[in-house]
Design an enzyme around this catalytic site. Structure first.
Site, PDB file in Angstrom:
ATOM      1  N   TYR A 164       0.847  -1.194   0.000  1.00 62.50           N
ATOM      2  CA  TYR A 164       0.000   0.000   0.000  1.00 62.50           C
ATOM      3  C   TYR A 164       0.885   1.247   0.000  1.00 62.50           C
ATOM      4  O   TYR A 164       1.984   1.235   0.568  1.00 62.50           O
ATOM      5  CB  TYR A 164      -0.926   0.011   1.218  1.00 62.50           C
ATOM      6  CG  TYR A 164      -2.035  -1.034   1.172  1.00 62.50           C
ATOM      7  CD1 TYR A 164      -3.322  -0.684   0.771  1.00 62.50           C
ATOM      8  CD2 TYR A 164      -1.789  -2.347   1.519  1.00 62.50           C
ATOM      9  CE1 TYR A 164      -4.348  -1.629   0.742  1.00 62.50           C
ATOM     10  CE2 TYR A 164      -2.801  -3.303   1.486  1.00 62.50           C
ATOM     11  CZ  TYR A 164      -4.085  -2.931   1.098  1.00 62.50           C
ATOM     12  OH  TYR A 164      -5.095  -3.875   1.067  1.00 62.50           O
ATOM     13  N   GLU A 165       0.396   2.323  -0.630  1.00 66.08           N
ATOM     14  CA  GLU A 165       1.245   3.510  -0.798  1.00 66.08           C
ATOM     15  C   GLU A 165       1.566   4.204   0.526  1.00 66.08           C
ATOM     16  O   GLU A 165       2.458   5.047   0.577  1.00 66.08           O
ATOM     17  CB  GLU A 165       0.609   4.493  -1.780  1.00 66.08           C
ATOM     18  CG  GLU A 165      -0.661   5.137  -1.271  1.00 66.08           C
ATOM     19  CD  GLU A 165      -1.398   5.928  -2.347  1.00 66.08           C
ATOM     20  OE1 GLU A 165      -1.124   5.732  -3.538  1.00 66.08           O
ATOM     21  OE2 GLU A 165      -2.244   6.749  -1.967  1.00 66.08           O
ATOM     22  N   SER A 166       0.866   3.842   1.597  1.00 68.43           N
ATOM     23  CA  SER A 166       1.191   4.380   2.914  1.00 68.43           C
ATOM     24  C   SER A 166       2.518   3.823   3.423  1.00 68.43           C
ATOM     25  O   SER A 166       2.995   4.248   4.473  1.00 68.43           O
ATOM     26  CB  SER A 166       0.077   4.039   3.897  1.00 68.43           C
ATOM     27  OG  SER A 166      -0.146   2.644   3.925  1.00 68.43           O
ATOM     28  N   GLY A 167       3.097   2.861   2.707  1.00 71.93           N
ATOM     29  CA  GLY A 167       4.401   2.340   3.092  1.00 71.93           C
ATOM     30  C   GLY A 167       4.366   0.975   3.752  1.00 71.93           C
ATOM     31  O   GLY A 167       5.363   0.515   4.292  1.00 71.93           O
TER      32      GLY A 167
END
Lengths: 267, 250
Positions: free
Chosen positions: B49-52
């Site tokens: 996920y792009e939140s890391g």
């Protein structure tokens, strides 16, 4: 120097009319209470910077604090649009809003360049899209070694960064765990910084993998329990998804929003 | 079991995720499909996920891309600059999973504005987020989107993320390294790019859907594969797992 102060004092000292202000937090640890304090202190003409303008930016924009928004994704996650943002961008209410639009990768690299003391960052990005034609802060650059054409974006160095975190000690060292987004980058990129925390403790308990921002890299620290609500602080409270959903109806209507502002922020 | 068109779409998208691959997941339908795949045929699917959060194994559907359950269950939690620069940009992620507000015949995606005037749009959409670089850098892309004339347009009003640009060779000219969109899953069927023209071509109809219905919901003259197949209906297992995911209390 990680000076421990109150939220009101920190905002009065660090945030001035016309400043470029970045409130960050990637879903997690969004400094919502600090945003409300900026509204209460009546700041105007701010350039608001944030990768994902959340409902706190919808509130700041609706309250008339912003002149410009620099961002990469503006929505109410999982719910829909930011209606105060749209009203300001499309109809100039309560004041016209200029926008500067990027991708997440572009914004993250702009902060990283700012933190690194460089004038710009290089990435593979934007090529073939319509974004460079609409955003002056995106430009092609040729690699001096390979001749490959890449994309340059200028550093972001806000006047002030505001983030939320779990804990600080009495010397102003700040500890963060879970999703840390661009917390480190925005604090180091900005000329001054405010970190609101859930609690101030005598000693930070070591936590493997936690990010520690040393007090000497931060300007002010303020204890603001539940300061990220309706976003969340891992280890303290969960994201208030019902609040995000309820914001849609409040923000759709100028009068409903104004009533909310008076009752919940300006009271 | 009977099922809705939306359930068919999610199941078809989940099946497209091969075991052992890594998938850059957006919230909403992509996340639902990826989590369904991990609970059915691809337990070792790596969710990014792009939140890391890398290798998240949530025990329920996350409510946002930064949901705490993703961080708690991930192999690693990294910063946002790191997830884009070290993991996405070099092409380490197999599949990017995207939605769209508008999609054209070359699978270019608009999530920025509806209307021709950027400064005075009919509808202001959220914008780019991570999508342009996901579309550029993942080894391939799957698009999941409801099929309608409002979405399937001749020309997108704004190119937020590049599919095949204006056609063959455009991705290479722009320096995009991934293969681009290889599959579009809708609530009516599935489309894939023609290997020669890059134009999206209908390859599958979902059970009970007619070709006329798909044509009526597509804003351009739709090309149809020589051998048009019917998607296998969702199995009872797929539907049970999907419903348990979406309604965990029932």
């Amino acid at each position: 120097m990680g000076q421990i102060t109150t939220l009101a004092e920190a905002v009065a000292r660090l945030v001035h009319d016309g400043d470029t202000v970045a409130l960050e937090g990637f879903t997690h640890l969004i400094p919502v209470a600090a945003g409300h304090e900026i509204i209460r202190q009546g700041r105007r003409d701010l350039t608001l910077v944030r990768m994902t303008p959340d409902i706190v930016y919808d509130q700041l924009i609706g309250a008339g604090c912003a002149r410009k928004l620099v961002f990469s994704w503006a929505g109410n996650p999982g719910v829909g649009s930011l209606h105060r943002f749209r009203d300001a961008a499309q109809h100039g209410w309560p004041v016209p809003l200029e926008i500067e639009e990027h991708s997440h990768a572009g914004m993250a690299n702009r902060y990283a360049a700012g933190a690194a003391g460089l004038p710009f960052a290089v990435l593979r990005g934007y090529t073939g899209t319509d974004l460079p034609g609409r955003t002056a802060t995106v430009a092609p650059i040729t690699c001096p070694f390979t001749g490959e054409v890449l994309t340059a974006v200028p550093a972001l160095n806000p006047d002030v960064a505001i983030v939320h975190a779990q804990r600080a000690d009495r010397r102003g060292n700040v500890q963060i765990w879970g999703i840390s987004g661009v917390h480190k980058e925005v604090v180091l990129a900005s000329r001054s910084s405010l970190v609101t925390v859930e609690e101030i403790v005598d000693e930070l308990e070591p936590r493997p993998g936690a990010l520690v921002l040393p007090g000497w890299a931060i300007t002010c620290v303020a204890e603001v329990p539940r300061g990220a609500h309706p976003s969340y602080a891992m280890g303290y409270y969960e994201r208030d998804n019902a609040y995000y959903r309820s914001w849609d109806a409040i923000s759709r209507d100028r009068d409903a929003f104004t009533a909310w502002l008076r009752a919940e922020v300006l009271r | 079991m009977t099922y809705s068109p939306g359930e068919m779409m999610t199941v078809a998208a989940a099946r497209a995720l091969a075991p052992g691959t890594s998938c850059f997941v957006g919230i909403g339908k992509p996340s639902t499909a990826a989590n369904l795949a991990r609970r059915t045929h691809a337990p070792d699917l790596v969710l990014v996920y792009e939140s890391g959060t890398i290798g998240a194994k949530p025990d329920r559907l996350p409510l946002s891309i930064g949901d705490g359950v993703l961080a708690e269950t991930a192999d690693a939690v990294v910063s946002v600059p790191e997830i884009f620069n070290y993991w996405l940009q070099p092409g380490r992620i197999d599949v990017g999973f995207l939605g769209a507000a508008q999609l054209d015949r070359f699978a270019n995606i608009n999530t920025t504005v509806i209307g021709k005037d950027y400064t005075d749009p009919t509808v202001r959409l959220p914008g780019a987020g991570g999508a342009p670089e996901i579309a550029a850098s993942c080894r391939e892309v799957i698009v999941i989107v409801a099929h309608s004339r409002r979405t399937f347009v001749t020309t997108v009003d704004f190119v937020t993320s590049v599919g095949f640009g204006a056609g063959p060779g455009d991705r290479e000219r722009h320096g995009l390294r991934g293969r681009g969109p290889q599959l579009v899953v809708t609530d009516l069927g599935m489309l894939a790019p023609d290997p020669e023209t890059c134009e999206l071509t209908l390859t599958h109809l979902h059970p009970g859907v007619t070709l006329d219905e798909v044509r009526a919901a597509t804003g351009w003259e739709l090309r149809v594969a020589a051998e048009l197949r019917t998607t296998a209906a969702p199995t009872d297992t797929e539907l049970s797992v999907l419903r348990a995911l979406e309604n965990p209390t029932s």
